[in-house]
Write a protein that holds these residues in place. Structure first.
Motif, PDB file in Angstrom:
ATOM      1  N   LYS A 113       0.827  -1.214   0.000  1.00  0.00           N
ATOM      2  CA  LYS A 113       0.000   0.000   0.000  1.00  0.00           C
ATOM      3  C   LYS A 113       0.861   1.263   0.000  1.00  0.00           C
ATOM      4  O   LYS A 113       0.343   2.366  -0.120  1.00  0.00           O
ATOM      5  CB  LYS A 113      -0.919   0.013   1.232  1.00  0.00           C
ATOM      6  N   GLY A 138       3.146   4.285  -1.043  1.00  0.00           N
ATOM      7  CA  GLY A 138       3.516   5.056  -2.223  1.00  0.00           C
ATOM      8  C   GLY A 138       4.882   5.673  -1.988  1.00  0.00           C
ATOM      9  O   GLY A 138       5.522   5.384  -0.962  1.00  0.00           O
ATOM     10  N   ALA A 196       5.652   8.578  -0.949  1.00  0.00           N
ATOM     11  CA  ALA A 196       5.723   9.352   0.295  1.00  0.00           C
ATOM     12  C   ALA A 196       6.034   8.444   1.477  1.00  0.00           C
ATOM     13  O   ALA A 196       6.864   8.760   2.329  1.00  0.00           O
ATOM     14  CB  ALA A 196       4.405  10.088   0.526  1.00  0.00           C
ATOM     15  N   GLU A 197       5.366   7.265   1.519  1.00  0.00           N
ATOM     16  CA  GLU A 197       5.597   6.331   2.629  1.00  0.00           C
ATOM     17  C   GLU A 197       7.021   5.786   2.576  1.00  0.00           C
ATOM     18  O   GLU A 197       7.676   5.634   3.604  1.00  0.00           O
ATOM     19  CB  GLU A 197       4.608   5.162   2.574  1.00  0.00           C
ATOM     20  N   ALA A 250       7.301  11.631  -4.964  1.00  0.00           N
ATOM     21  CA  ALA A 250       6.161  12.030  -4.150  1.00  0.00           C
ATOM     22  C   ALA A 250       5.808  13.488  -4.427  1.00  0.00           C
ATOM     23  O   ALA A 250       4.635  13.846  -4.570  1.00  0.00           O
ATOM     24  CB  ALA A 250       6.480  11.835  -2.671  1.00  0.00           C
ATOM     25  N   ALA A 268       2.488  15.054  -6.203  1.00  0.00           N
ATOM     26  CA  ALA A 268       1.676  15.977  -5.412  1.00  0.00           C
ATOM     27  C   ALA A 268       1.809  17.401  -5.950  1.00  0.00           C
ATOM     28  O   ALA A 268       1.376  18.352  -5.304  1.00  0.00           O
ATOM     29  CB  ALA A 268       2.081  15.927  -3.950  1.00  0.00           C
ATOM     30  N   THR A 310       3.194  19.098   1.857  1.00  0.00           N
ATOM     31  CA  THR A 310       2.338  18.547   2.908  1.00  0.00           C
ATOM     32  C   THR A 310       1.920  17.113   2.603  1.00  0.00           C
ATOM     33  O   THR A 310       1.360  16.442   3.466  1.00  0.00           O
ATOM     34  CB  THR A 310       1.077  19.408   3.099  1.00  0.00           C
ATOM     35  N   THR A 311       2.232  16.637   1.393  1.00  0.00           N
ATOM     36  CA  THR A 311       1.871  15.263   1.050  1.00  0.00           C
ATOM     37  C   THR A 311       2.477  14.260   2.037  1.00  0.00           C
ATOM     38  O   THR A 311       1.914  13.201   2.276  1.00  0.00           O
ATOM     39  CB  THR A 311       2.302  14.923  -0.393  1.00  0.00           C
ATOM     40  N   THR A 317       0.062  14.529   5.244  1.00  0.00           N
ATOM     41  CA  THR A 317      -1.390  14.369   5.149  1.00  0.00           C
ATOM     42  C   THR A 317      -1.768  12.916   4.906  1.00  0.00           C
ATOM     43  O   THR A 317      -2.900  12.521   5.137  1.00  0.00           O
ATOM     44  CB  THR A 317      -1.975  15.244   4.022  1.00  0.00           C
ATOM     45  N   ARG A 318      -0.841  12.110   4.431  1.00  0.00           N
ATOM     46  CA  ARG A 318      -1.140  10.679   4.272  1.00  0.00           C
ATOM     47  C   ARG A 318      -0.878  10.003   5.617  1.00  0.00           C
ATOM     48  O   ARG A 318       0.195  10.165   6.181  1.00  0.00           O
ATOM     49  CB  ARG A 318      -0.253  10.081   3.184  1.00  0.00           C
ATOM     50  N   PRO A 319      -1.849   9.260   6.138  1.00  0.00           N
ATOM     51  CA  PRO A 319      -1.734   8.765   7.524  1.00  0.00           C
ATOM     52  C   PRO A 319      -0.492   7.920   7.792  1.00  0.00           C
ATOM     53  O   PRO A 319       0.203   8.148   8.794  1.00  0.00           O
ATOM     54  CB  PRO A 319      -3.018   7.944   7.727  1.00  0.00           C
ATOM     55  N   SER A 364       2.387   7.706   6.120  1.00  0.00           N
ATOM     56  CA  SER A 364       3.582   8.524   5.980  1.00  0.00           C
ATOM     57  C   SER A 364       3.733   9.438   7.192  1.00  0.00           C
ATOM     58  O   SER A 364       4.839   9.598   7.737  1.00  0.00           O
ATOM     59  CB  SER A 364       3.479   9.328   4.684  1.00  0.00           C
TER      60      SER A 364
END
Lengths: 168, 503
Positions: B141, B143, B145-146, B457, B461, B466-467, B470-472, B474
């Motif tokens: 799951k 991306g 950012a994570e 990322a 975005a 802030t990406t 804002t993703r939980p 990450s």
């Protein structure tokens, strides 16, 4: 104060600081600025990381110097009498690597081993000779025959033509 | 149950004659490398990696994993027989292993170390099998950012938990990351950091060059400086009677083994922790929960069992994030990761989907490697006693020659060999000045992952930073990373407050 700066730990921190400035100077060749929609340019990552490295190594330097001024550490950086062997091995390696492209791996490596085993390590000839003779043979069969990786031979290349003819 | 069938299929791969042979050779070589004072799994993998081109990629990884296992077993041998730890992971084994050898119980100590390693290895491989799939499924799951946040988290654990000076750790992480950017820009393809305009830098700096330099040449220079006196080998004989007596003694230490295995596995997963702290912690726990804590340090067999189960369990634990997340848990697994990338396999969750055969072949080969290691270890004890009499200088010569030639082999450039020498000398000096080298190597391996995921990322975005928060998932990783980063500062504040109250 000067003595504290000239201590090995401080010099290493200074070296890292110099290195990070050198990296930053190189990194600005590519855009380091933020392109509104695409994020940072190609130079940004190395530039800002070098900047952090500069800050961190400056921190190390300041702390080392302060600690040294307050309470000098009498212990030497290198164990007394043992820096000689380290320099000798480093020099021998430098010469060996330089020789590899000139007279070839199969001359440079045995020479290095002969020096290390017999003159640096003071091993008997009974230990030295089999290793010096055997290692190049193993290297040849492993790298050149099995892996088809040709090691540098320099001016000794023509001597290997008959061997190539046999194995390839 | 799906796991069992996948594991079964894996055994179909790992029980192929070629792979069994590879495991046996790898484990044996690893045992010898591990047994040599100063050389541990990370040195072994770094020096031997260029030689593994001789077998197909999947077998090469199995070989290196077997060597890794063998080296973890072997570390105990020199701790016990010489009193010098084979590597830092076996330091805790000297505490009681050495006294046992001096009391004439070297045989029992060696048996205890081998059996404890086997128990630790096996329990942790079972844990590994259970956790690998769920972790990989979670990671699917992720991306960019994570991924970025996770790499950041890995680095901050070094600052928070590594135990080294925070400034020095940060400097080493940044140095490794900057070195990883040398070559062509990942996104635009433009050349950058081409030092002195040397064409050799266009291809970047290979993790292998840094690893061989630091763990090969740097290690030898370190040994040269330290080896003023040749150590004495304690004789050890292992007989059947002793073996039987040993098992009887060991059957009473099952609690220590269980604690060491489970704790070692979870500590090993953390990038900054790994086998050395795991073994020290297990030793501490065994001592404090023992009914006779005073006998520790004087030749208590539990003092050998605890660290040896934990360090083997930790080495398996550190494979888990490497394989299922693509984030290595130790320098050795960072090298394995680099090797896999070199062979065209990308570790991470997609590997479980796309290369399931390979993944389960590797996991099942950990079971066979463990079994092979304990048997070969016990059978070859007399050979180790003999091999440890080998003069340091012979070992050093062979390692140096392998570093030079092995460093040349992968890309066949003298440029790399010069870099290896430079990294060796610099690594030696940095190590003397107490700079941690593990984060440096990890950073060079993870640098491209970090930069690519960061920039991807941001591109997806549209430049919005802030990406990352804002993703939980990450945001969670970033929050944890911040916590670890602040840990040295917080603990200092804590200590100061506690101190002033006491005063």
């Amino acid at each position: 104060m000067l003595k504290a700066v000239l201590k090995a730990e401080s010099l290493i921190a200074l070296g890292l600081m110099g290195l990070s400035v050198y990296f930053m100077w190189h990194a600005v060749e590519l855009p380091t600025t933020w392109d509104g929609r695409r994020g940072p340019g190609g130079g940004a990552f190395p530039f800002w990381l070098s900047a952090i490295m500069l800050a961190a190594s400056t921190g190390v330097l300041v702390r080392t110097v302060l600690a040294e001024v307050r309470l000098p550490d009498p212990r030497p950086f290198f164990e007394p009498g043992m820096i000689g062997p380290v320099v000798a091995v480093t020099l021998a390696l430098t010469i060996t690597i330089a020789l590899m492209s000139v007279v070839g791996t199969y001359v440079a490596v045995p020479l290095f081993m002969l020096w290390y085993l017999r003159f640096f390590g003071r091993n008997s000839w009974r230990v030295t000779v089999p290793l010096v003779v055997g290692t190049p043979i193993v290297l040849f069969f492993f790298f050149e025959v099995a892996l088809l990786i040709l090691l540098p031979k320099g001016i000794t290349e023509p001597l290997f033509f008959p061997l190539y003819a046999i194995f390839f | 149950m799906e796991v069992l069938s996948l594991l079964g299929q894996g055994f179909a791969t790992s029980l192929l004659p070629l792979n069994i042979g590879i495991v046996i050779v790898g484990v044996t070589l690893g045992l010898f490398i591990g047994a040599m004072p100063g050389l541990g799994s990370v040195n072994g993998v770094a020096i031997v990696l260029p030689l593994t081109f001789i077998v197909p990629p999947a077998s090469a990884i199995i070989f290196l994993a077997a060597l890794y296992y063998g080296a973890m077993y072997g570390g105990a041998i020199s701790s016990i027989l010489l009193g010098i730890p084979g590597s830092s992971t076996a330091v805790a084994t000297t505490f009681d292993g050495r006294p046992m050898a001096q009391q004439g119980r070297a045989g029992l100590a060696l048996i205890a170390a081998a059996v404890a390693s086997f128990v630790g290895g096996t329990i942790s491989v079972v844990l590994f099998t259970v956790f690998a799939m769920p972790l990989a499924e979670l990671a699917l799951k992720f991306g960019p950012a994570e991924n970025f946040a996770l790499v950041l988290l890995a680095f901050t654990t070094f600052v928070g938990l590594g135990g080294d000076d925070a400034f020095k750790t940060v400097a080493m992480i940044c140095l490794g990351l900057v070195l990883s950017t040398v070559g062509l820009d990942l996104i635009s393809g433009q050349p950058r950091l081409i030092f002195f305009d040397m064409p050799g830098f266009y291809a970047g700096i290979s993790f292998l060059v840094l690893a061989i330099g630091v763990y090969g040449i740097g290690e030898v220079l370190w040994t040269v400086e330290r080896s003023k006196v040749e150590p004495t080998v304690t004789p050890a004989k292992v007989t059947w009677a002793e073996m039987r007596a040993g098992f009887a003694v060991l059957s009473r230490t099952w609690k220590t083994m269980g604690v060491g295995s489970v704790m070692g596995f979870f500590v090993g997963m953390l990038p900054a922790a790994g086998a050395t702290p795991a073994s020290l912690m297990a030793y501490g726990i065994a001592k404090s929960t023992s009914r006779e804590p005073d006998s520790f340090g004087k030749g208590n067999v539990e003092g050998v069992v605890a660290p040896e189960t934990a360090n083997n369990a930790a080495s398996t634990g550190s494979l888990l994030p490497m394989l299922s997340l693509g984030i290595p848990g130790s320098p050795t697994t960072a090298l394995l990761l680099g090797g896999m990338v070199m062979w065209g396999l990308t570790p991470g969750p997609m590997l479980f989907v796309e290369q399931a055969d390979f993944v389960w072949g590797l996991i099942s080969s950990l079971y066979t490697a463990n079994l092979a290691a304990v048997l070969i270890n016990l059978a070859l004890i007399p050979v180790f006693v003999w091999a440890l009499r080998m003069p340091f200088t012979v070992l050093c010569t062979l390692v140096l020659v392998l570093c030079i030639v092995g460093g040349f082999a992968p890309d066949q450039r003298m440029h790399d060999v010069w870099l290896i020498l430079a990294f060796g000398v610099v690594g030696y000096l940095l190590r003397k000045a107490d700079y941690p080298l593990a984060p440096l190597v990890l950073a060079l391996v993870l640098g491209p992952v970090m930069e690519r995921s960061f920039r991807q990322a941001l591109i997806s975005a549209q430049g919005d930073v802030t990406t990352f928060v804002t993703r939980p998932l990450s945001a969670t990783f970033i929050g944890l990373a911040l916590l670890f980063f602040m840990l040295p500062l917080l603990s200092r504040l804590w200590a100061r407050r506690g101190g002033s109250r006491a005063a």
